[in-house]
Design a protein around this motif. Structure first.
Motif, PDB file in Angstrom:
ATOM      1  N   ALA A  14      16.228 -28.464 -38.502  1.00 59.79           N
ATOM      2  CA  ALA A  14      15.926 -29.143 -39.761  1.00 59.79           C
ATOM      3  C   ALA A  14      17.056 -28.953 -40.761  1.00 59.79           C
ATOM      4  N   GLY A  15      17.600 -27.755 -40.804  1.00 61.96           N
ATOM      5  CA  GLY A  15      18.712 -27.486 -41.712  1.00 61.96           C
ATOM      6  C   GLY A  15      19.929 -28.307 -41.358  1.00 61.96           C
ATOM      7  N   ALA A  16      20.198 -28.438 -40.066  1.00 66.30           N
ATOM      8  CA  ALA A  16      21.341 -29.236 -39.629  1.00 66.30           C
ATOM      9  C   ALA A  16      21.139 -30.701 -39.996  1.00 66.30           C
ATOM     10  N   ALA A  17      19.913 -31.178 -39.858  1.00 62.97           N
ATOM     11  CA  ALA A  17      19.626 -32.568 -40.188  1.00 62.97           C
ATOM     12  C   ALA A  17      19.714 -32.807 -41.695  1.00 62.97           C
ATOM     13  N   LYS A  18      19.275 -31.859 -42.501  1.00 62.03           N
ATOM     14  CA  LYS A  18      19.222 -32.026 -43.958  1.00 62.03           C
ATOM     15  C   LYS A  18      20.514 -31.609 -44.651  1.00 62.03           C
ATOM     16  N   VAL A  19      21.358 -30.822 -43.985  1.00 63.04           N
ATOM     17  CA  VAL A  19      22.557 -30.315 -44.653  1.00 63.04           C
ATOM     18  C   VAL A  19      23.466 -31.456 -45.095  1.00 63.04           C
ATOM     19  N   ALA A  20      23.450 -32.551 -44.349  1.00 66.39           N
ATOM     20  CA  ALA A  20      24.292 -33.682 -44.717  1.00 66.39           C
ATOM     21  C   ALA A  20      23.844 -34.293 -46.047  1.00 66.39           C
ATOM     22  N   ALA A  48      25.207 -22.656 -29.354  1.00 63.95           N
ATOM     23  CA  ALA A  48      23.986 -23.464 -29.309  1.00 63.95           C
ATOM     24  C   ALA A  48      23.660 -24.020 -30.701  1.00 63.95           C
ATOM     25  N   VAL A  49      23.887 -23.224 -31.747  1.00 65.33           N
ATOM     26  CA  VAL A  49      23.688 -23.700 -33.119  1.00 65.33           C
ATOM     27  C   VAL A  49      24.620 -24.874 -33.394  1.00 65.33           C
ATOM     28  N   ASP A  50      25.882 -24.742 -32.981  1.00 62.20           N
ATOM     29  CA  ASP A  50      26.850 -25.820 -33.190  1.00 62.20           C
ATOM     30  C   ASP A  50      26.418 -27.095 -32.472  1.00 62.20           C
ATOM     31  N   GLU A  51      25.854 -26.946 -31.276  1.00 59.32           N
ATOM     32  CA  GLU A  51      25.396 -28.109 -30.512  1.00 59.32           C
ATOM     33  C   GLU A  51      24.203 -28.780 -31.187  1.00 59.32           C
ATOM     34  N   VAL A  52      23.292 -27.983 -31.717  1.00 58.35           N
ATOM     35  CA  VAL A  52      22.156 -28.559 -32.444  1.00 58.35           C
ATOM     36  C   VAL A  52      22.650 -29.230 -33.720  1.00 58.35           C
ATOM     37  N   GLU A  53      23.608 -28.619 -34.367  1.00 56.69           N
ATOM     38  CA  GLU A  53      24.173 -29.216 -35.576  1.00 56.69           C
ATOM     39  C   GLU A  53      24.820 -30.563 -35.272  1.00 56.69           C
ATOM     40  N   ALA A  54      25.461 -30.678 -34.124  1.00 58.01           N
ATOM     41  CA  ALA A  54      26.098 -31.929 -33.729  1.00 58.01           C
ATOM     42  C   ALA A  54      25.071 -33.022 -33.431  1.00 58.01           C
ATOM     43  N   ASP A  55      23.881 -32.619 -32.957  1.00 64.22           N
ATOM     44  CA  ASP A  55      22.831 -33.588 -32.622  1.00 64.22           C
ATOM     45  C   ASP A  55      21.464 -32.975 -32.944  1.00 64.22           C
ATOM     46  N   PRO A  56      21.099 -32.929 -34.221  1.00 65.84           N
ATOM     47  CA  PRO A  56      19.878 -32.230 -34.642  1.00 65.84           C
ATOM     48  C   PRO A  56      18.583 -32.793 -34.048  1.00 65.84           C
ATOM     49  N   GLU A  57      18.585 -34.038 -33.634  1.00 64.12           N
ATOM     50  CA  GLU A  57      17.373 -34.656 -33.087  1.00 64.12           C
ATOM     51  C   GLU A  57      17.211 -34.400 -31.582  1.00 64.12           C
ATOM     52  N   GLN A  62      17.745 -28.258 -28.665  1.00 64.60           N
ATOM     53  CA  GLN A  62      16.842 -27.306 -29.300  1.00 64.60           C
ATOM     54  C   GLN A  62      16.255 -26.339 -28.271  1.00 64.60           C
ATOM     55  N   ILE A  63      15.988 -26.830 -27.067  1.00 64.48           N
ATOM     56  CA  ILE A  63      15.478 -25.965 -25.998  1.00 64.48           C
ATOM     57  C   ILE A  63      16.543 -24.937 -25.602  1.00 64.48           C
TER      58      ILE A  63
END
Length: 131
Positions: A14-20, A48-57, A62-63
């Motif tokens: 959620a943070g990665a999606a909203k940070v933008a 893994a955090v960087d990967e989620v940040e690149a594609d938060p959805e 996420q898994i």
């Protein structure tokens, strides 16, 4: 997924999606920095955090993050858990922040969310149906 790991993964996604949109960038950046400082810039958790940040959805990313969080023990770290929970609280407080999305496919589905219940009764004789 246990609730603590779920909170960390949800906070990162959620943070990665909203940070933008600059909603809660300081809290998100703080959680991310905390993970990197505790586990290292090149650790599996940080990657893994960087990967989620690149594609938060991405459910797949996420898994992977969930697995890396558990393996690293980040879900047992009080500082990380507190930072993730604080970020989630702030995200939920934003307009549209406490969204619950459910998808049901097929027949005889029941869905519940936010501390509610649901049930499905199929082929129950009329006299035995719950009232």
């Amino acid at each position: 997924m246990d609730p603590v790991t779920a909170a960390i993964v949800a906070a990162v996604a959620a943070g990665a999606a909203k940070v933008a949109t600059e909603v809660v960038p300081d809290l998100y950046k703080g959680l991310k920095a905390l993970l990197k400082s505790k586990f290292g810039e090149q650790s599996a958790v940080s990657k893994a955090v960087d990967e989620v940040e690149a594609d938060p959805e991405s459910a797949g990313q996420q898994i992977v993050l969930e697995e890396k969080v558990r393996k690293a023990g980040a879900d047992k770290d009080a500082d990380i858990v507190a930072a993730a929970e604080k970020l989630l609280e702030q995200l939920k407080a934003q307009p549209g922040g406490a969204r619950i999305v459910q998808t049901a496919t097929g027949n005889y589905n029941a869905q519940a969310a936010d501390h509610s219940t649901a049930s499905v009764n199929v082929n129950v004789p009329k006299e035995d149906k719950p009232k």
